[in-house]
Design a protein around this motif. Structure first.
Motif, PDB file in Angstrom:
ATOM      1  N   ARG A 673      15.636  30.530  78.233  1.00 49.84           N
ATOM      2  CA  ARG A 673      15.231  30.570  79.636  1.00 49.84           C
ATOM      3  C   ARG A 673      14.185  29.500  79.925  1.00 49.84           C
ATOM      4  O   ARG A 673      14.230  28.819  80.961  1.00 49.84           O
ATOM      5  CB  ARG A 673      14.666  31.951  79.972  1.00 49.84           C
ATOM      6  N   ALA A 674      13.234  29.307  79.014  1.00 44.52           N
ATOM      7  CA  ALA A 674      12.200  28.289  79.214  1.00 44.52           C
ATOM      8  C   ALA A 674      12.802  26.887  79.217  1.00 44.52           C
ATOM      9  O   ALA A 674      12.443  26.037  80.041  1.00 44.52           O
ATOM     10  CB  ALA A 674      11.138  28.404  78.129  1.00 44.52           C
ATOM     11  N   ALA A 675      13.747  26.621  78.305  1.00 45.80           N
ATOM     12  CA  ALA A 675      14.353  25.293  78.224  1.00 45.80           C
ATOM     13  C   ALA A 675      15.186  25.004  79.462  1.00 45.80           C
ATOM     14  O   ALA A 675      15.155  23.889  80.002  1.00 45.80           O
ATOM     15  CB  ALA A 675      15.209  25.188  76.963  1.00 45.80           C
ATOM     16  N   VAL A 676      15.958  25.999  79.921  1.00 49.24           N
ATOM     17  CA  VAL A 676      16.759  25.818  81.131  1.00 49.24           C
ATOM     18  C   VAL A 676      15.849  25.579  82.328  1.00 49.24           C
ATOM     19  O   VAL A 676      16.086  24.678  83.151  1.00 49.24           O
ATOM     20  CB  VAL A 676      17.655  27.053  81.356  1.00 49.24           C
ATOM     21  N   GLY A 677      14.786  26.381  82.460  1.00 46.25           N
ATOM     22  CA  GLY A 677      13.876  26.225  83.589  1.00 46.25           C
ATOM     23  C   GLY A 677      13.161  24.884  83.575  1.00 46.25           C
ATOM     24  O   GLY A 677      13.006  24.240  84.623  1.00 46.25           O
ATOM     25  N   ALA A 678      12.756  24.432  82.392  1.00 42.27           N
ATOM     26  CA  ALA A 678      12.078  23.136  82.301  1.00 42.27           C
ATOM     27  C   ALA A 678      13.005  22.004  82.722  1.00 42.27           C
ATOM     28  O   ALA A 678      12.580  21.051  83.392  1.00 42.27           O
ATOM     29  CB  ALA A 678      11.571  22.916  80.880  1.00 42.27           C
ATOM     30  N   GLU A 679      14.281  22.101  82.348  1.00 46.70           N
ATOM     31  CA  GLU A 679      15.234  21.072  82.760  1.00 46.70           C
ATOM     32  C   GLU A 679      15.448  21.099  84.270  1.00 46.70           C
ATOM     33  O   GLU A 679      15.577  20.055  84.912  1.00 46.70           O
ATOM     34  CB  GLU A 679      16.562  21.271  82.026  1.00 46.70           C
ATOM     35  N   ARG A 680      15.485  22.280  84.841  1.00 50.13           N
ATOM     36  CA  ARG A 680      15.608  22.386  86.298  1.00 50.13           C
ATOM     37  C   ARG A 680      14.434  21.697  86.981  1.00 50.13           C
ATOM     38  O   ARG A 680      14.608  20.994  87.983  1.00 50.13           O
ATOM     39  CB  ARG A 680      15.663  23.857  86.723  1.00 50.13           C
ATOM     40  N   VAL A 681      13.244  21.873  86.458  1.00 45.56           N
ATOM     41  CA  VAL A 681      12.053  21.238  87.036  1.00 45.56           C
ATOM     42  C   VAL A 681      12.210  19.725  87.019  1.00 45.56           C
ATOM     43  O   VAL A 681      11.964  19.039  88.030  1.00 45.56           O
ATOM     44  CB  VAL A 681      10.791  21.670  86.263  1.00 45.56           C
TER      45      VAL A 681
END
Length: 908
Positions: A673-681
């Motif tokens: 979840r953190a990796a996906v969210g960071a990429e979205r940012v």
């Protein structure tokens, strides 16, 4: 761990293994006492070509005989025939797919490797892979120039939802060279009306199969040599209503009858069942030993001489089978060598009813003999089926337990679970060895809840004696394996410690998996050298295990550790080795190959080989991206999304990230979840959506509650994303401070790759803050590392700001400045010049099998989601196929694609 195999009783009669273990893949051979169905065959010739031929009628109407005659005609015209005689176990989707693949493999030996890959895949897949498997099989068939005919005999045995979906898929999306023939005792529940409107089906029913008067006369008089006048033939034809089985029984009864006319008039209309009356008449006239042989051997669906002898307790089984064939007693050879036979279903059903009526006490013993014979031939499903048929649940469970762990280690987890499903629900409750194997199977299939349930049932079943300590330790290894799939390392090291410390006491499989778990823990505790050393130590254990999982995971983890240290040559050797091992031991399409391929794709990406990276990552996502540990998923979801965004496919990128977030939430994978969210940012900021990026970054999970390296990595992802947002909002000092702390922390932990990526991010922030000299110093400090490691993409990911910093550094070298800390000038010039490889546009040309299948689904109005479900792939993969279709057909939308495909003769 040593286990004691349960004793399996064996009959005293000596055995020999049959030449052919299963005759379900061979059409029955031509026999002498049938007539050619010229009238019906001519109708089939006139209706050619059709995608589907359905022959349905009650038992005894000659459905299989007609199918065999029709297939012989097609073979004479050059067709290749794949025959599948269906059994009751084919109701299970796994068995159905496995047997379908084997049938096609035997018909298309040149495609054996591709089909073997698919067969291995369905054994290793936690999710339903029917759509993917069928689509890939259609591609294999479509690659052959010859016509291919797929024949299903006795479809009524599997006419349920899963098999129907499979058949409709095969018919709807069949390549031009494929047609299907099926026989069934009842009209199959298929969309025959829709298929008829499209001209895809021809249907033959009982009315068409009945013998007319001419065929009745030919059968009775010319073929069987009976002396009957026209009136007798007419009465038999009317009395049997053209039912072929009844006519054959009548011919057997009449052959030795002293008064044929009386027999003919005697059965008509007087008995409840013409067939049973005639069968009784035939059987009662047989010698006692022949009748006994018939009854004893009726318990098996197929027979060879040795098996028949075991069942009947005599040494002339083969001779008896040949005598029955000569007597026309409904026994048909299943191979040209006449080693395997089967009774006509109608006759077999009657024999079994009579056996149950006259000798119910013999059933258990006959099934026990059959079970023992099949077990000796290692035909486990049949052995289990006969044990259950005889009511011997204990023996059936013994057989499953005996073969359970070998099936797991050979990566046949789905087969094991299928066998277990045949047993009563509580059969394994007091079987620690079987529960252990089931726990392993579910764990390796990533059925976490089922694996945990098996473990929870196992521990109470273990006695407290010391000789079960090894099994308790093995259960700990399974628990640790479940934990790392859940991205948890808090107890995993303790759970595998005993197996690693006492490695000689355990099977190589257990030690190899334990070593992989310890390697995973070392990687995420930033002990990269120890992780790589652990895999060197584990190599002999990997070499002694069976199946792909342990060895492939071990090499993948070693590659992850090497790449974390930017040791690219070592990472490449490990990851390429993992892909080769997976493809050779589990198949090119296997989950193991796709998991390893995702990590190899990541390696290609950091090396700047973006096109190859995308190809590998797309392949890895065809079966879904929620397999393996989180490191695999991050590559499949996050890196794939990054590549697609970079080439402008923003919708595809967004869908991947949404899917990744959904998987992270469903499986409670905080790091994903953190990796996906960071990429979205990062992607939001690239498109100027700063406010939305701020909200996403603020909601990213924190890792501070976890006291392990995974928690550290979660915090690194969150803090890096927050720093990017702060910089975009003009708070450069705050951003710089955050990233400087991250660089120092990653360097201290030995995270060379992470420290390099963060340093490049820091240089970009410093450039935006107009701290030009600081930016140059920061970037210069890692350039030698980037160039020597051969990972230019890490610099390219920094975007325009980092490229500006790099340009100034290179410019000063051109002015004569010399900096010994930098790489040679020509290498820096190459770094500037070599932008990421563009993704090539598909060239115009013919559509491949998968793309043609997609176009056919467009033609019937299926949505992307429906296509994805049918193919067993992700929506993103469907869009990738559509992009290639549109490019090759030079169109811009679905309607144009269908129109062009139809004009080009690709659709009918």
């Amino acid at each position: 761990m040593m286990t004691t195999e349960p004793e399996v009783p064996t009959p005293a009669v000596p055995r020999r293994a049959p030449r052919e273990a299963s005759a379900r893949f061979r059409a029955p051979t031509h026999v002498h006492n049938v007539i050619e169905r010229r009238r019906v065959l001519e109708g089939l010739r006139r209706s050619e070509p059709r995608r589907l031929t359905v022959i349905h009628a009650p038992a005894g109407y000659g459905k299989t005989t007609l199918a065999v005659q029709w297939l012989a005609i097609l073979q004479d015209a050059g067709a290749l025939v794949a025959w599948l005689g269906l059994h009751g176990d084919d109701v299970d989707p796994h068995w159905f797919l496995a047997h379908l693949l084997e049938a096609v493999r035997r018909a298309l030996p040149a495609a054996g490797e591709s089909i073997d890959d698919l067969a291995a895949l369905i054994e290793q897949s936690a999710e339903d892979v029917q759509g993917y498997t069928l689509s890939a099989l259609l591609e294999v068939v479509g690659d052959h120039e010859e016509r291919v005919v797929l024949a299903f005999d006795d479809w009524h045995l599997v006419d349920e939802a899963a098999a129907r979906r499979a058949l409709v898929h095969l018919v709807d999306f069949a390549p031009p060279n494929l047609s299907i023939v099926l026989t069934s005792r009842r009209r199959p529940q298929l969309p025959l009306s829709r298929l008829r409107v499209r001209g895809h089906v021809v249907e033959i029913d009982a009315d068409a199969l009945r013998f007319d008067l001419d065929e009745t006369r030919e059968f009775l008089v010319e073929l069987n040599g009976l002396r009957l006048d026209g009136d007798d033939v007419a009465r038999l034809s009317a009395g049997t209503d053209g039912w072929v089985a009844a006519l054959q029984l009548a011919s057997l009864s009449l052959r030795d009858s002293a008064d044929p006319a009386a027999l003919i008039s005697g059965f008509s209309g007087r008995h409840h069942s013409v067939g049973e009356y005639l069968a009784e008449n035939v059987l009662d006239a047989l010698p006692a030993d022949v009748l006994d042989f018939l009854l004893a051997t009726s318990v098996c669906d197929r027979l060879c001489g040795d098996l028949a002898g075991v069942l009947a307790g005599r040494g002339d089984g083969q001779a008896m089978l040949e005598e029955l064939e000569n007597r026309d007693l409904f026994l048909r050879p299943l191979d040209t060598e006449r080693e395997w036979f089967r009774y006509h279903h109608l006759f077999a059903d009657y024999l079994r009813r009579r056996l149950d009526r006259d000798h119910p006490d013999r059933l258990a013993d006959l099934h026990a003999r059959a079970s023992a014979w099949f077990a000796e031939q290692t035909l486990v499903p049949e052995a289990v089926a006969h044990a259950l048929g005889g009511g011997d649940i204990r023996r059936a469970t013994d057989l499953v337990e005996q073969h359970a762990m070998p099936l797991v280690e050979h990566s046949r987890m789905v087969s094991l679970l299928g066998l277990l499903g045949r047993l009563p629900a509580t059969a394994a409750d007091d079987r620690p060895g079987l529960l252990m194997a089931v726990a392993w199977a579910n764990c390796l299939l990533q059925r976490t809840a089922a694996a945990q349930s098996s473990l929870d049932a196992l521990l109470p079943a273990l006695p407290g004696a010391a000789d079960h300590e090894e099994m308790r330790s093995e259960a700990d290894v399974v628990q640790a394996c479940i934990d790392i799939y859940g991205d948890r390392t808090d107890r995993a090291e303790d759970l595998v410690a005993r197996s690693l410390h006492s490695s000689r006491s355990y099977r190589p499989w257990v030690v190899a998996v334990s070593a992989n778990i310890q390697t995973f823990c070392d990687i995420h505790a930033m002990r990269f050298d120890r992780a790589r050393e652990r895999q060197r130590w584990a190599a002999p254990f990997h070499d002694r295990t069976r199946g792909p999982f342990a060895g492939v995971y071990g090499r993948c983890f070693a590659g992850v550790a090497a790449l974390s240290q930017l040791d690219v040559p070592a990472a490449r050797e490990e990851l390429e080795g993992a892909v080769i091992l997976a493809r050779e031991s589990a198949g090119r399409r296997s989950h193991a190959a796709q998991l390893a391929g995702a990590l190899l794709g990541e390696l290609h990406y950091v090396r700047g080989e973006v096109g190859e990276a995308e190809r590998l990552l797309d392949e890895s996502g065809e079966l879904g991206s929620e397999s393996g540990v989180v490191d695999f998923m991050i590559a499949s979801f996050v890196l794939s999304a990054r590549i697609k965004a970079a080439r402008g496919a923003t919708d595809e990128s967004a869908e991947l990230l949404v899917e990744g977030a959904r998987v992270a939430d469903r499986l409670c994978l905080t790091r994903l979840r953190a990796a996906v969210g960071a990429e979205r940012v990062v992607q939001m900021l690239a498109r100027g959506r700063t406010r939305e990026a701020h909200r996403v970054a603020r909601d990213l999970p924190e890792g501070s509650s976890r006291h392990d390296g995974i928690g550290v990595r979660i915090d690194q992802l969150r803090t890096s994303a927050l720093a990017a947002v702060h910089s975009a909002e003009g708070e450069h000092d705050r951003a710089v401070a955050l990233v400087e702390d991250l660089v120092a922390e990653a360097t201290e932990h030995g995270q060379l790759r992470v420290a390099t990526e963060l340093s490049i991010q820091l240089a970009g922030i410093q450039q935006r803050a107009a701290r030009c000299l600081s930016a140059e110093r920061t970037l210069a400090a890692v350039l030698t590392r980037v160039v020597s490691a051969g990972v230019p993409q890490l610099v390219h990911e920094g975007g325009p700001d980092v490229r500006a910093v790099l340009a100034r550094i290179v410019g000063r070298l051109g002015d004569g400045d010399v900096d010994e800390s930098l790489p040679p000038a020509e290498e820096l010039h190459a770094l500037v010049a070599n932008a990421p490889q563009p993704i090539g546009r598909a060239s115009a040309g013919d559509l491949n099998g998968r793309e043609l299948e997609v176009v056919r689904m467009l033609d019937v109005g299926r949505s992307n989601q429906q296509i994805a479900r049918a193919l067993g792939v992700t929506v993103n993969t469907v869009k990738w196929h559509l992009k290639n279709v549109f490019s090759k057909l030079d169109v811009t939308n679905r309607t144009e694609a269908v129109s062009v495909a139809r004009r080009g003769g690709l659709l009918v």
